[in-house]
Scaffold this active site. Structure first.
Site, PDB file in Angstrom:
ATOM      1  N   ALA A 212      -0.683   3.778  12.648  1.00 43.27           N
ATOM      2  CA  ALA A 212       0.114   2.636  12.218  1.00 43.27           C
ATOM      3  C   ALA A 212       0.634   2.471  10.798  1.00 43.27           C
ATOM      4  CB  ALA A 212      -0.762   1.393  12.319  1.00 43.27           C
ATOM      5  N   TYR A 213       0.021   3.182   9.865  1.00 45.44           N
ATOM      6  CA  TYR A 213       0.390   3.382   8.638  1.00 45.44           C
ATOM      7  C   TYR A 213       1.575   4.330   8.409  1.00 45.44           C
ATOM      8  CZ  TYR A 213       0.517   4.206   3.572  1.00 45.44           C
ATOM      9  OH  TYR A 213       0.833   4.546   2.218  1.00 45.44           O
ATOM     10  N   ALA A 214       1.681   5.426   9.371  1.00 47.90           N
ATOM     11  CA  ALA A 214       2.466   6.411   9.214  1.00 47.90           C
ATOM     12  C   ALA A 214       3.829   6.106   9.911  1.00 47.90           C
ATOM     13  CB  ALA A 214       1.907   7.741   9.947  1.00 47.90           C
TER      14      ALA A 214
END
Length: 160
Positions: free
Chosen positions: A67-69
């Site tokens: 999700a961060y990427a």
């Protein structure tokens, strides 16, 4: 010059990530970057620059960073498009994508063993420092870096 370094990192497998946490992270990483980029596009004068922050995890694809990427992949897309939208204005638009860097955001929630393993991952075999990243941003914002435009610079000690 405008530098947008605000970011939020929530680590979880994609299957287990709470959607409220995803929304909070995207509000900071995507919407926040969009708002700052929009205002920079309206205000930065000729010879100026806008620098956003991504992450080298977009390329390394470590588990639990999905999700961060994804949120930082959106930052990279915005950066590349904004550089083209500002054609003819003499304003550079770039993103810095740090690798493992010894910041509170990176260190929080990791065991000493995890930190040591991640520090040994780049060919330079150490964590980056805030000063390492600041030097890259300073270059991009300086006259010496003004020919660099529409790029994502992965400042990560040699990670793929």
């Amino acid at each position: 010059m405008v530098v947008n370094a605000a970011g939020r990192m929530i680590l979880s497998t994609i299957a287990d990530l709470d959607l409220a946490a995803l929304d909070a992270m995207h509000r900071t990483n995507i919407r926040g970057t969009f708002v700052i980029a929009r205002e920079a596009a309206r205000r930065v004068r000729a010879g100026g620059s806008f620098v956003a922050f991504s992450t080298s995890v977009v390329g390394t694809q470590f588990p639990t960073y999905g999700a961060y990427a994804a949120s930082k992949g959106a930052v990279e897309a915005m950066t590349l498009i904004l550089a083209r939208e500002l054609r003819g204005r003499d304003v550079t638009v770039n993103a810095v994508a740090p690798g493992p860097t010894a910041t509170d955001m990176f260190l929080t929630g990791k065991t000493p063993e995890q930190i040591d393993r991640l520090a040994r991952t780049p060919p330079l075999e150490r964590l980056g420092t805030p000063d390492d990243i600041a030097a890259v941003v300073a270059f991009l914002a300086s006259p010496a870096g003004h020919w660099v435009n529409g790029q994502v610079l992965r400042a990560n000690g040699g990670l793929v």
